[in-house]
Design an enzyme around this catalytic site. Structure first.
Site, mmCIF file in Angstrom:
data_model
loop_
_atom_site.group_PDB
_atom_site.id
_atom_site.type_symbol
_atom_site.label_atom_id
_atom_site.label_comp_id
_atom_site.label_asym_id
_atom_site.label_seq_id
_atom_site.Cartn_x
_atom_site.Cartn_y
_atom_site.Cartn_z
ATOM 1 C CG HIS A 461 -1.776 1.189 1.376
ATOM 2 N ND1 HIS A 461 -3.104 1.208 1.024
ATOM 3 C CD2 HIS A 461 -1.516 2.445 1.841
ATOM 4 C CE1 HIS A 461 -3.613 2.398 1.260
ATOM 5 N NE2 HIS A 461 -2.664 3.169 1.760
ATOM 6 C CD GLU A 462 1.606 3.693 3.662
ATOM 7 O OE1 GLU A 462 1.861 4.757 3.035
ATOM 8 O OE2 GLU A 462 0.569 3.536 4.325
ATOM 9 C CG HIS A 465 0.336 6.361 -0.682
ATOM 10 N ND1 HIS A 465 -0.696 7.057 -1.264
ATOM 11 C CD2 HIS A 465 -0.178 5.786 0.445
ATOM 12 C CE1 HIS A 465 -1.793 6.910 -0.530
ATOM 13 N NE2 HIS A 465 -1.506 6.144 0.505
ATOM 14 C CG HIS A 468 0.224 9.047 -6.948
ATOM 15 N ND1 HIS A 468 -0.928 9.319 -6.236
ATOM 16 C CD2 HIS A 468 0.079 9.696 -8.124
ATOM 17 C CE1 HIS A 468 -1.722 10.075 -6.959
ATOM 18 N NE2 HIS A 468 -1.141 10.335 -8.108
#
Length: 671
Positions: A461-462, A465, A468
């Protein structure tokens, strides 16, 4: 001598020279950077030339470089490696920074220049990206109160400064409660605990200076303790301490702080002409209105609650079989859910965990990024802010893309949770700059470090980010990377979690810590089959928190937030044995700052899209389909906030999704 924070950073890729920076450098560096930024703003506001995009908006974009350097270093260490000095500095800095940014947004001469450009925007011959930056700049001034006058303007400044101080206090109180509490375990208390939990408890004991193993309030330790300890009395003691963070009375109690924050937010919204804070906050998000948020949450709540209640009945029977006549309690749920998972899926986390080595999961996240986007990762030997931290250079076709920093282990100086931040964001103006991105997690240390499946999902998940940020390709920093609507920012991170569940990824990287053998196929099959196990519980604890957050802000601020929380939970029929994922006194997402206030729903809003977005890969050539990967990068990962979120998603998928894919993905409806 030049302050090392403000000097030119002659380090690899201009990473902050942490080894040269001491806590004594922060305060003077901040004062100097604030003065420098103030002078830059005054020069822009009082420029004798007529306003132009270059001398106003681009000048604003280029300002504050020194301040960015100070804050990127300070807030990195304040969150991930705090100490009493840094905590005191944070309390000192928060109102100063709030006052500084209030001063900028209240600068009438500056706002007149921005407003003039906004009025003449059609005749300025701006690129699409420049039009977007102008709109966002003008909107941020208006929403910050630039149009207010007199007493209202002064009151807005007071509110912002007070909110900044309260958010800092909330965070530090929570950190203190998490840092100070631990439960010593005697050797007999370790009975029934898997080796990885015992090892983590012994490591935590050493960190706390205790004589033996301890349970702390770190999620990576307390959750497995609640899963595996057969000692119901110890589970209750640990759970009650975990649930009571921020609500223990005394100097670290957050309940009065939460009430004051909610009251000030409502006043802030009303000063700007909104009925309540939720309407103000959601205006710029994809959701737009509180009603649309509530509608989504309730569509998910009912099937999730039904599933959780059915699960509770099954576990109550297990409780009875163990000779307990009372009701199933919150400290029982994880223990009996783990037993049930083992019985129904023949899946034992203690047997699974050796296959989820931290090192191999990092490799897996990198390998997926390589197959999808061509990124390569090479370790860097650089000084960072803690010995646990590691860094990699990220390249593509030999060209530098970013620096990625990973800080993975729990420690008492680190706030709880996991997060991604950019110490430097990608931009092309006023100069080309590549991002420096950091993932911070709270995994239990071990030799080797082993993850739960939830931990592995958090790592992916991290890293979503981080992608991105790393793949951002825009001109202006203000719209770079994760500078998007709050209910869109979780799309890349939640979407990336799906690659952890791709069978070929687990087949390659889920290898046993001792033997090196790959996860057996039958275990892999069981892992994937059990991926939706206990989703009733997980969905209920999340949606309850999101509904409470929304209720706090959609209407008059409650005088007693705890009473409002109880009212909301009673109204939705919260199952007795499930607690909110984040109860009010430790709801840092909502009260540590404005980030997720009235916005905790964002994870689920993004999940509606991430379920649909991964389906796009499955409908094409599979999870590593090159055309879908290219479309994802071109339309979402590289574009930052250069367009409206809805427009970006439509460009990627061709349509907006409904809630059906989310419910199916969570196993809350028949497949």
């Amino acid at each position: 001598m030049t302050n090392p924070i403000l000097a030119d950073w002659r380090t690899p890729f201009e990473i902050a020279p942490f080894a040269q920076i001491s806590d004594e450098d922060f305060a003077p560096a901040l004062e100097q950077a604030l003065a420098s930024h103030r002078a830059e703003i005054d020069a822009i506001a009082n420029d004798p030339d007529a306003p132009s995009f270059a001398n106003t908006v681009e000048a604003l974009e280029a300002s504050g470089e020194d301040l960015d350097k100070v804050l990127s270093v300070f807030f990195t260490v304040a969150g991930a490696d705090s100490n009493p000095t840094r905590e005191a500095l944070q309390r000192e800095f928060s109102p100063k920074l709030a006052a500084h940014y209030s001063e900028i947004s209240a600068n009438k001469a500056l706002f007149r220049r921005v407003a003039d450009l906004w009025e003449r925007r059609e005749e300025l011959d701006l690129t699409e990206e420049q039009q977007r930056v102008l709109m966002l700049t003008h909107r941020s001034f208006v929403r910050a109160g630039a149009a207010l006058e007199g007493a209202e303007e002064e009151r807005m400044k007071e509110i912002k400064a007070r909110l900044a101080s309260l958010g800092t206090a909330f965070t530090q109180n929570l950190l203190a409660d998490e840092r100070d509490w631990f439960m010593p375990l005697a050797e007999e208390d370790l009975a029934g605990l898997p080796d990885f939990v015992v090892d983590a408890a012994r490591a935590a004991g050493r960190e706390k200076g205790a004589e033996g193993p301890v349970v702390t309030l770190s999620r990576s330790l307390i959750v497995p303790f609640l899963q595996f300890s057969p000692r119901r009395d110890l589970r209750e003691k640990a759970y009650r301490a975990w649930a009571a963070r921020g609500a223990n009375g005394g100097a670290t109690d957050n309940r009065a702080i939460a009430a004051e924050i909610l009251k000030l937010r409502e006043e802030r919204a009303r000063l700007l002409g909104y009925d309540n804070f939720a309407e103000y906050k959601l205006e710029t998000e994809m959701a737009r209105t509180p009603d649309r948020v509530r509608d989504l949450l309730m569509q998910v709540w009912e099937p999730a609650k039904a599933r959780a209640e059915a699960d509770a009945e099954a576990m109550t029977e297990m409780l009875r079989a163990d000779g307990v006549n009372g009701p199933l309690e919150a400290w029982d749920w994880r223990y009996y859910a783990e037993k049930r998972r083992k019985a129904e899926h023949d899946l034992d986390e203690a047997a699974l965990k050796p296959y989820l080595q931290l090192e191999r999961m990092i490799e897996a996240s990198f390998a997926c990024a390589n197959r999808l986007f061509g990124l390569e990762f090479q370790p860097l030997d650089v000084d960072l802010f803690h010995p646990d931290c590691r860094a990699w250079e990220v390249t593509r076709e030999g060209k530098h893309v970013a620096v990625f920093i990973g800080d993975y282990f729990a420690r008492g100086s680190k706030r709880s949770g996991a997060w991604c931040s950019a110490m430097r964001q990608q931009a092309k103006f006023p100069k080309e700059q590549a991002p420096v991105v950091i993932n911070v997690c709270n995994f239990a240390k071990g030799e080797p470090a082993l993850l739960s499946y939830d931990d592995a999902r958090t790592l992916f998940h991290e890293f979503g980010h981080a992608l991105h940020q790393m793949l951002s390709n825009v001109t202006y920093e203000s719209i770079s990377g994760t500078s998007v609507a709050r209910d869109f920012v979780e799309l890349p991170s939640q979407l990336y979690e799906h690659w952890l569940e791709v069978p070929e990824v687990l087949s390659e990287f889920a290898t046993h810590a001792e033997t090196g053998a790959p996860m057996p196929q039958e275990m892999l099959d069981r892992v994937l089959k059990a991926a939706n196990f206990d989703q009733g519980f997980q969905t209920v604890e999340y949606v309850a928190s999101a509904l409470v957050d929304l209720a706090f802000h959609d209407g008059p601020a409650p005088a007693d937030p705890m009473a409002k929380q109880a009212e909301v939970l009673a109204g939705i029929g919260m199952p007795h044995a499930i607690g909110m994922r984040h109860a009010t006194p430790h709801f840092a997402h909502v009260f540590a700052g404005d980030g997720y206030s009235s916005g905790y729903y964002s994870y689920m809003w993004s999940e509606v899209m991430d379920a649909d977005a991964f389906a796009a890969f499955e409908e094409a050539g599979g999870p590593f389909d090159p055309e879908r990967a290219r479309a994802l990068e071109e339309n979402i990962l590289s574009t930052g906030g250069s367009k409206e979120a809805e427009e970006l998603y439509l460009a990627f998928r061709g349509r907006l999704p409904g809630v059906e894919a989310l419910l199916k993905g969570r196993g809350l409806v028949a497949a």
